[in-house]
Design a protein around this motif. Structure first.
Motif, PDB file in Angstrom:
ATOM      1  N   HIS A  20       0.841  -1.201   0.000  1.00  0.00           N
ATOM      2  CA  HIS A  20       0.000   0.000   0.000  1.00  0.00           C
ATOM      3  C   HIS A  20       0.872   1.246   0.000  1.00  0.00           C
ATOM      4  O   HIS A  20       0.627   2.192  -0.743  1.00  0.00           O
ATOM      5  CB  HIS A  20      -0.922  -0.003   1.215  1.00  0.00           C
ATOM      6  N   LYS A  21       1.922   1.213   0.820  1.00  0.00           N
ATOM      7  CA  LYS A  21       2.837   2.353   0.935  1.00  0.00           C
ATOM      8  C   LYS A  21       3.537   2.600  -0.406  1.00  0.00           C
ATOM      9  O   LYS A  21       3.752   3.733  -0.813  1.00  0.00           O
ATOM     10  CB  LYS A  21       3.865   2.052   2.023  1.00  0.00           C
ATOM     11  N   PRO A  25      -0.799  -1.812  -4.478  1.00  0.00           N
ATOM     12  CA  PRO A  25      -1.613  -2.636  -3.583  1.00  0.00           C
ATOM     13  C   PRO A  25      -1.936  -4.003  -4.179  1.00  0.00           C
ATOM     14  O   PRO A  25      -1.986  -4.160  -5.398  1.00  0.00           O
ATOM     15  CB  PRO A  25      -2.893  -1.813  -3.412  1.00  0.00           C
ATOM     16  N   GLU A  52      -8.262   1.027   3.550  1.00  0.00           N
ATOM     17  CA  GLU A  52      -7.403   1.128   2.364  1.00  0.00           C
ATOM     18  C   GLU A  52      -7.284  -0.207   1.622  1.00  0.00           C
ATOM     19  O   GLU A  52      -6.848  -0.249   0.480  1.00  0.00           O
ATOM     20  CB  GLU A  52      -6.014   1.684   2.720  1.00  0.00           C
ATOM     21  N   TYR A  53      -7.703  -1.308   2.263  1.00  0.00           N
ATOM     22  CA  TYR A  53      -7.660  -2.613   1.586  1.00  0.00           C
ATOM     23  C   TYR A  53      -9.053  -3.047   1.105  1.00  0.00           C
ATOM     24  O   TYR A  53      -9.267  -4.209   0.779  1.00  0.00           O
ATOM     25  CB  TYR A  53      -7.115  -3.709   2.513  1.00  0.00           C
ATOM     26  N   THR A  56      -9.311  -5.020  -2.021  1.00  0.00           N
ATOM     27  CA  THR A  56      -8.568  -6.282  -2.086  1.00  0.00           C
ATOM     28  C   THR A  56      -9.508  -7.456  -1.842  1.00  0.00           C
ATOM     29  O   THR A  56     -10.196  -7.510  -0.836  1.00  0.00           O
ATOM     30  CB  THR A  56      -7.432  -6.295  -1.032  1.00  0.00           C
TER      31      THR A  56
END
Ligand code: MN
Length: 242
Positions: A20-21, A25, A52-53, A56
């Motif tokens: 993510h960073k 991702p 943020e996931y 996914t």
């Protein structure tokens, strides 16, 4: 796909954070349900705590299906659930399906399982051009086991005639056949198709994967290539793509 393997839930979370960073991702996490320290369900729960996931997808692999697992998966925002050992064709189909779903709300799309993967597999009408009766029987059995309907042609000439008379989802074509070989038949078929605008996928079946075979197949207008003896996994992959 670009896989990254880690050996624990904790390491998975670290890899997700790193990706993510780096603004790369993960689109998908395939999780083992039984792991020491933090099991797959716990890991999924933590993943889903991170907004943020949200995009996914998660596919859970378990060695023993437990009652209530399905409901638990849906509640946790897990899109796929397979019992080990999962066949590669099942995993592949499950991945294709979950990657094609929207994942905003947990439980908003039905859980993808071995059952739904098998149910979702379309029954195809397949023309098999092969002059060897042993090979004919082998491939017929494989395809019918998958629920496809098969029409046999004994040579390239018959294959061309049958394609003129009916519609097929895919053609599996032996290269060495009497009267008209697979490459020659494909050239004839592709020539016909210039007028009809149809493109039927044609895959070569060849006994000896000789160097240059692939190129010659593609040059003749074939879509791909399977070497004999036919391995079921390769066949499934081709049919899934069709
Ligand atoms: Mn042959």
């Amino acid at each position: 796909m670009k896989p990254c393997c880690v050996d624990s839930g904790k390491a998975a979370l670290a890899a997700l954070a790193r990706a993510h960073k780096d603004a790369t991702p993960f689109g998908l996490v395939v999780l083992d349900s039984q792991m020491p320290e933090m099991d797959g369900f716990e890991t999924a729960e933590v993943i889903r705590q991170h907004a943020e996931y949200a995009a996914t997808r998660i596919v859970m692999l378990t060695s023993s299906g437990n009652k209530g697992d399905g409901a638990r998966c849906e509640k946790l925002g897990i899109q796929g659930y397979l019992v080990k050992p999962a066949k590669s064709s099942e995993l592949f189909s499950a991945i294709c399906t979950v990657m094609g779903t929207k994942s905003e709300k947990p439980g908003s799309t039905p859980l993808v399982t071995r059952h739904s993967v098998r149910e979702g597999r379309k029954s195809l009408k397949i023309l098999v051009a092969e002059d060897n009766s042993v090979n004919q029987r082998l491939i017929l059995r494989l395809l019918e086991k998958l629920g496809h309907s098969v029409v046999l042609a004994n040579n390239g000439r018959e294959a061309v005639d049958m394609l003129n008379q009916g519609v097929f989802d895919v053609v599996l074509m032996d290269l060495q056949m009497p009267e008209l070989g697979g490459l020659e038949a494909t050239v004839v078929i592709r020539e016909h198709e210039k007028r009809t605008g149809i493109h039927v996928p044609i895959y070569a079946l060849t006994a000896h994967a000789m160097k240059g075979d692939r190129e010659r197949c593609l040059e003749a207008g074939m879509d791909g290539y399977l070497s004999k003896p036919i391995r079921s996994q390769e066949l499934y992959k081709v049919l899934d793509a069709v």
